[in-house]
Design a protein around this motif. Structure first.
Motif, PDB file in Angstrom:
ATOM      1  N   ILE A  31     -13.102  -6.872  -6.843  1.00 18.18           N
ATOM      2  CA  ILE A  31     -13.812  -7.309  -5.641  1.00 18.18           C
ATOM      3  C   ILE A  31     -13.579  -6.354  -4.473  1.00 18.18           C
ATOM      4  O   ILE A  31     -14.506  -6.009  -3.731  1.00 18.18           O
ATOM      5  CB  ILE A  31     -13.377  -8.737  -5.241  1.00 18.18           C
ATOM      6  N   PHE A  32     -12.332  -5.904  -4.321  1.00 15.32           N
ATOM      7  CA  PHE A  32     -11.970  -5.114  -3.143  1.00 15.32           C
ATOM      8  C   PHE A  32     -11.756  -3.632  -3.444  1.00 15.32           C
ATOM      9  O   PHE A  32     -11.277  -2.897  -2.583  1.00 15.32           O
ATOM     10  CB  PHE A  32     -10.732  -5.713  -2.486  1.00 15.32           C
ATOM     11  N   ASN A  33     -12.085  -3.229  -4.685  1.00 17.45           N
ATOM     12  CA  ASN A  33     -11.985  -1.813  -5.044  1.00 17.45           C
ATOM     13  C   ASN A  33     -10.588  -1.267  -4.764  1.00 17.45           C
ATOM     14  O   ASN A  33     -10.419  -0.209  -4.141  1.00 17.45           O
ATOM     15  CB  ASN A  33     -13.038  -0.994  -4.281  1.00 17.45           C
ATOM     16  N   LEU A  34      -9.575  -1.996  -5.208  1.00 18.04           N
ATOM     17  CA  LEU A  34      -8.189  -1.617  -4.932  1.00 18.04           C
ATOM     18  C   LEU A  34      -7.767  -0.478  -5.859  1.00 18.04           C
ATOM     19  O   LEU A  34      -7.781  -0.626  -7.079  1.00 18.04           O
ATOM     20  CB  LEU A  34      -7.257  -2.821  -5.119  1.00 18.04           C
ATOM     21  N   PRO A  35      -7.343   0.635  -5.301  1.00 20.24           N
ATOM     22  CA  PRO A  35      -6.920   1.769  -6.131  1.00 20.24           C
ATOM     23  C   PRO A  35      -5.474   1.610  -6.591  1.00 20.24           C
ATOM     24  O   PRO A  35      -4.766   0.671  -6.189  1.00 20.24           O
ATOM     25  CB  PRO A  35      -7.051   2.954  -5.171  1.00 20.24           C
ATOM     26  N   GLU A  36      -5.012   2.526  -7.428  1.00 22.46           N
ATOM     27  CA  GLU A  36      -3.615   2.514  -7.846  1.00 22.46           C
ATOM     28  C   GLU A  36      -2.712   2.645  -6.626  1.00 22.46           C
ATOM     29  O   GLU A  36      -3.007   3.393  -5.689  1.00 22.46           O
ATOM     30  CB  GLU A  36      -3.341   3.652  -8.832  1.00 22.46           C
ATOM     31  N   GLY A  37      -1.617   1.896  -6.654  1.00 16.97           N
ATOM     32  CA  GLY A  37      -0.672   1.936  -5.543  1.00 16.97           C
ATOM     33  C   GLY A  37      -0.933   0.895  -4.476  1.00 16.97           C
ATOM     34  O   GLY A  37      -0.155   0.772  -3.532  1.00 16.97           O
ATOM     35  N   ASP A  86       0.832  -1.204   0.000  1.00 13.16           N
ATOM     36  CA  ASP A  86       0.000   0.000   0.000  1.00 13.16           C
ATOM     37  C   ASP A  86       0.867   1.254   0.000  1.00 13.16           C
ATOM     38  O   ASP A  86       1.289   1.752   1.053  1.00 13.16           O
ATOM     39  CB  ASP A  86      -0.920   0.003   1.223  1.00 13.16           C
ATOM     40  N   TRP A  87       1.103   1.758  -1.208  1.00 15.46           N
ATOM     41  CA  TRP A  87       1.792   3.042  -1.316  1.00 15.46           C
ATOM     42  C   TRP A  87       0.795   4.192  -1.468  1.00 15.46           C
ATOM     43  O   TRP A  87       1.181   5.356  -1.448  1.00 15.46           O
ATOM     44  CB  TRP A  87       2.771   3.036  -2.489  1.00 15.46           C
ATOM     45  N   ARG A  88      -0.478   3.872  -1.626  1.00 19.08           N
ATOM     46  CA  ARG A  88      -1.490   4.937  -1.733  1.00 19.08           C
ATOM     47  C   ARG A  88      -1.597   5.704  -0.425  1.00 19.08           C
ATOM     48  O   ARG A  88      -1.582   6.943  -0.417  1.00 19.08           O
ATOM     49  CB  ARG A  88      -2.848   4.354  -2.119  1.00 19.08           C
ATOM     50  N   ARG A  89      -1.730   4.985   0.687  1.00 17.58           N
ATOM     51  CA  ARG A  89      -1.878   5.647   1.985  1.00 17.58           C
ATOM     52  C   ARG A  89      -0.688   6.552   2.262  1.00 17.58           C
ATOM     53  O   ARG A  89      -0.844   7.711   2.668  1.00 17.58           O
ATOM     54  CB  ARG A  89      -1.996   4.600   3.103  1.00 17.58           C
ATOM     55  N   ILE A  90       0.510   6.024   2.020  1.00 21.46           N
ATOM     56  CA  ILE A  90       1.714   6.802   2.318  1.00 21.46           C
ATOM     57  C   ILE A  90       1.874   7.945   1.330  1.00 21.46           C
ATOM     58  O   ILE A  90       2.324   9.044   1.689  1.00 21.46           O
ATOM     59  CB  ILE A  90       2.946   5.879   2.337  1.00 21.46           C
ATOM     60  N   GLY A  91       1.467   7.702   0.079  1.00 16.94           N
ATOM     61  CA  GLY A  91       1.516   8.773  -0.913  1.00 16.94           C
ATOM     62  C   GLY A  91       0.603   9.933  -0.560  1.00 16.94           C
ATOM     63  O   GLY A  91       0.956  11.103  -0.728  1.00 16.94           O
ATOM     64  N   ARG A  92      -0.586   9.623  -0.071  1.00 18.32           N
ATOM     65  CA  ARG A  92      -1.525  10.673   0.346  1.00 18.32           C
ATOM     66  C   ARG A  92      -0.974  11.454   1.533  1.00 18.32           C
ATOM     67  O   ARG A  92      -1.137  12.685   1.630  1.00 18.32           O
ATOM     68  CB  ARG A  92      -2.889  10.059   0.683  1.00 18.32           C
ATOM     69  N   TRP A  93      -0.331  10.713   2.445  1.00 17.28           N
ATOM     70  CA  TRP A  93       0.293  11.359   3.613  1.00 17.28           C
ATOM     71  C   TRP A  93       1.416  12.287   3.168  1.00 17.28           C
ATOM     72  O   TRP A  93       1.515  13.442   3.619  1.00 17.28           O
ATOM     73  CB  TRP A  93       0.814  10.275   4.553  1.00 17.28           C
ATOM     74  N   GLY A 110      -1.508 -18.882  -1.993  1.00 14.77           N
ATOM     75  CA  GLY A 110      -0.612 -18.217  -2.936  1.00 14.77           C
ATOM     76  C   GLY A 110      -1.231 -17.888  -4.275  1.00 14.77           C
ATOM     77  O   GLY A 110      -0.648 -17.145  -5.069  1.00 14.77           O
ATOM     78  N   THR A 111      -2.426 -18.433  -4.549  1.00 10.04           N
ATOM     79  CA  THR A 111      -3.017 -18.238  -5.870  1.00 10.04           C
ATOM     80  C   THR A 111      -3.564 -16.834  -6.090  1.00 10.04           C
ATOM     81  O   THR A 111      -4.246 -16.585  -7.097  1.00 10.04           O
ATOM     82  CB  THR A 111      -4.133 -19.276  -6.113  1.00 10.04           C
ATOM     83  N   VAL A 112      -3.273 -15.938  -5.174  1.00  7.73           N
ATOM     84  CA  VAL A 112      -3.549 -14.518  -5.423  1.00  7.73           C
ATOM     85  C   VAL A 112      -2.956 -14.097  -6.767  1.00  7.73           C
ATOM     86  O   VAL A 112      -3.532 -13.275  -7.494  1.00  7.73           O
ATOM     87  CB  VAL A 112      -2.959 -13.669  -4.272  1.00  7.73           C
ATOM     88  N   GLU A 113      -1.818 -14.701  -7.106  1.00  4.20           N
ATOM     89  CA  GLU A 113      -1.119 -14.301  -8.338  1.00  4.20           C
ATOM     90  C   GLU A 113      -1.901 -14.616  -9.615  1.00  4.20           C
ATOM     91  O   GLU A 113      -1.546 -14.139 -10.688  1.00  4.20           O
ATOM     92  CB  GLU A 113       0.265 -14.963  -8.404  1.00  4.20           C
ATOM     93  N   SER A 114      -2.955 -15.427  -9.499  1.00  3.78           N
ATOM     94  CA  SER A 114      -3.720 -15.804 -10.692  1.00  3.78           C
ATOM     95  C   SER A 114      -4.966 -14.952 -10.889  1.00  3.78           C
ATOM     96  O   SER A 114      -5.696 -15.161 -11.868  1.00  3.78           O
ATOM     97  CB  SER A 114      -4.126 -17.287 -10.599  1.00  3.78           C
ATOM     98  N   CYS A 115      -5.221 -14.016  -9.991  1.00  8.36           N
ATOM     99  CA  CYS A 115      -6.497 -13.276 -10.100  1.00  8.36           C
ATOM    100  C   CYS A 115      -6.358 -11.815  -9.677  1.00  8.36           C
ATOM    101  O   CYS A 115      -7.227 -11.285  -8.975  1.00  8.36           O
ATOM    102  CB  CYS A 115      -7.577 -13.975  -9.284  1.00  8.36           C
ATOM    103  N   PHE A 116      -5.279 -11.181 -10.090  1.00  8.98           N
ATOM    104  CA  PHE A 116      -5.068  -9.779  -9.723  1.00  8.98           C
ATOM    105  C   PHE A 116      -6.218  -8.881 -10.195  1.00  8.98           C
ATOM    106  O   PHE A 116      -6.656  -7.988  -9.475  1.00  8.98           O
ATOM    107  CB  PHE A 116      -3.755  -9.266 -10.295  1.00  8.98           C
ATOM    108  N   LYS A 117      -6.693  -9.110 -11.426  1.00  7.92           N
ATOM    109  CA  LYS A 117      -7.755  -8.261 -11.967  1.00  7.92           C
ATOM    110  C   LYS A 117      -9.046  -8.432 -11.174  1.00  7.92           C
ATOM    111  O   LYS A 117      -9.753  -7.462 -10.883  1.00  7.92           O
ATOM    112  CB  LYS A 117      -7.979  -8.588 -13.443  1.00  7.92           C
ATOM    113  N   GLU A 118      -9.370  -9.696 -10.838  1.00  9.84           N
ATOM    114  CA  GLU A 118     -10.581  -9.957 -10.072  1.00  9.84           C
ATOM    115  C   GLU A 118     -10.497  -9.342  -8.677  1.00  9.84           C
ATOM    116  O   GLU A 118     -11.483  -8.778  -8.175  1.00  9.84           O
ATOM    117  CB  GLU A 118     -10.814 -11.467  -9.967  1.00  9.84           C
ATOM    118  N   LEU A 119      -9.343  -9.447  -8.050  1.00  8.89           N
ATOM    119  CA  LEU A 119      -9.176  -8.877  -6.711  1.00  8.89           C
ATOM    120  C   LEU A 119      -9.303  -7.358  -6.735  1.00  8.89           C
ATOM    121  O   LEU A 119      -9.856  -6.754  -5.807  1.00  8.89           O
ATOM    122  CB  LEU A 119      -7.819  -9.287  -6.139  1.00  8.89           C
ATOM    123  N   LYS A 120      -8.797  -6.761  -7.782  1.00  4.66           N
ATOM    124  CA  LYS A 120      -8.904  -5.297  -7.914  1.00  4.66           C
ATOM    125  C   LYS A 120     -10.370  -4.873  -7.928  1.00  4.66           C
ATOM    126  O   LYS A 120     -10.758  -3.884  -7.294  1.00  4.66           O
ATOM    127  CB  LYS A 120      -8.204  -4.838  -9.193  1.00  4.66           C
TER     128      LYS A 120
END
Length: 294
Positions: free
Chosen positions: A152-158, A87-94, A140-150
């Motif tokens: 599902i969890f509304n992950l922003p840039e960073g 999470d570089w978004r939180r630190i970037g905003r700070w 570990g299979t997070v690596e197979s679904c980056f787009k879906e996780l983005k």
């Protein structure tokens, strides 16, 4: 394991195991917060803590992880799942709010350290979970679904997902798996190759000399994988070797049947594109231009 440990912490570390079956029992909030706080006290570069943890307890969200991300069913059965993200978004905003220059998503150095910090935090939490009678397992299979996780969890840039951990009270805590020891892993002063026979023997001991049957399905799969990697001649020679020995060894099982070598390199370009979609532009290999002093 039947060992004389120097203290309870050593016993905990030696006897930990991945738990994949959980009781239908909630984790009290105070217990969960205690183990998460243990993770937040882990070592971190510059004490920046460049990670976010998404706590997942709703059944609907768990089902999406199983259905949309093709994760194991144990994820749906675990009382709590934790998604660990850089999470570089939180630190970037700070940094912006404090009028500080900030380029973390443009820097491989920041990504590299943040990846380490995120995993160290996760491991602290897993150890703390064991210490209070919970069990855990890395997904570990997070690596197979980056787009879906983005999505599902509304992950922003960073904010980039690294690993998922499932937590719960074990139905029965599993026995720890055999591990390679110091002889195989530790090198004195410089890296040195082990004698090949010693190397094979150490791995055979680790896996209890396990062998796999020569059924047609296994042989066909291994031949296909080997053919894709090294061509028909290589595949034929490999199959002949297997048939001569009379069994499939653990290395052949791992890289011919389980983590298939012809599959493992698929998706490299997609990963690069995914990093860019998450805002990590350092992957383009461009150094950030430094402005000339005036």
């Amino acid at each position: 394991m039947n060992k004389n440990y120097s203290n309870e912490t050593m016993k905990l570390l030696y006897e930990r195991a991945s738990c994949r079956a959980f009781q239908n029992k909630e984790i009290p909030e105070n217990v969960l917060n205690e183990i998460i706080n243990a993770g937040l006290h882990a070592a971190t570069g510059g004490n920046l803590q460049p990670y976010a943890i998404i706590k997942i307890v709703e059944d609907e969200t768990k089902k999406r992880l199983v259905n949309d991300c093709d994760m194991q069913n144990l994820v749906a059965n675990a009382p709590v799942n934790l998604l660990f993200c850089i999470d570089w978004r939180r630190i970037g905003r700070w940094a912006k709010a404090c009028n500080a220059p900030f380029v973390a998503t443009k820097s491989y150095r920041h990504f590299w350290i943040a990846l380490q910090d995120t995993v160290i935090c996760a491991q602290n939490i897993c150890t703390a979970a064991d210490a209070v009678g919970l069990g855990s397992v890395y997904i570990g299979t997070v690596e197979s679904c980056f787009k879906e996780l983005k999505s599902i969890f509304n992950l922003p840039e960073g904010v980039f997902p690294v690993v998922l951990v499932s937590l719960g009270y074990p139905i029965e805590y599993p026995a720890p798996a055999n591990k390679l020891g110091i002889q195989a892993i530790v090198h004195e002063e410089t890296y040195k190759d082990l004698d090949i026979d010693t190397l094979k023997e150490l791995h055979d001991e680790k896996y209890n000399y396990k062998k796999f049957p020569l059924n047609q399905s296994n042989l066909s799969q291994i031949h296909e994988v080997a053919s894709d990697i090294g061509g028909k001649k290589y595949a034929d020679e490999l199959l002949n070797n297997i048939e001569t020995t009379g069994y499939i060894n653990m290395a052949q099982r791992y890289f011919g049947l389980h983590y298939k070598a012809n599959w493992s390199c698929v998706g490299n370009k997609d990963f690069v594109d995914t990093l860019l979609a998450y805002g990590f532009t350092w992957i383009k290999g461009e150094d950030f231009p430094v402005k000339n002093k005036e």
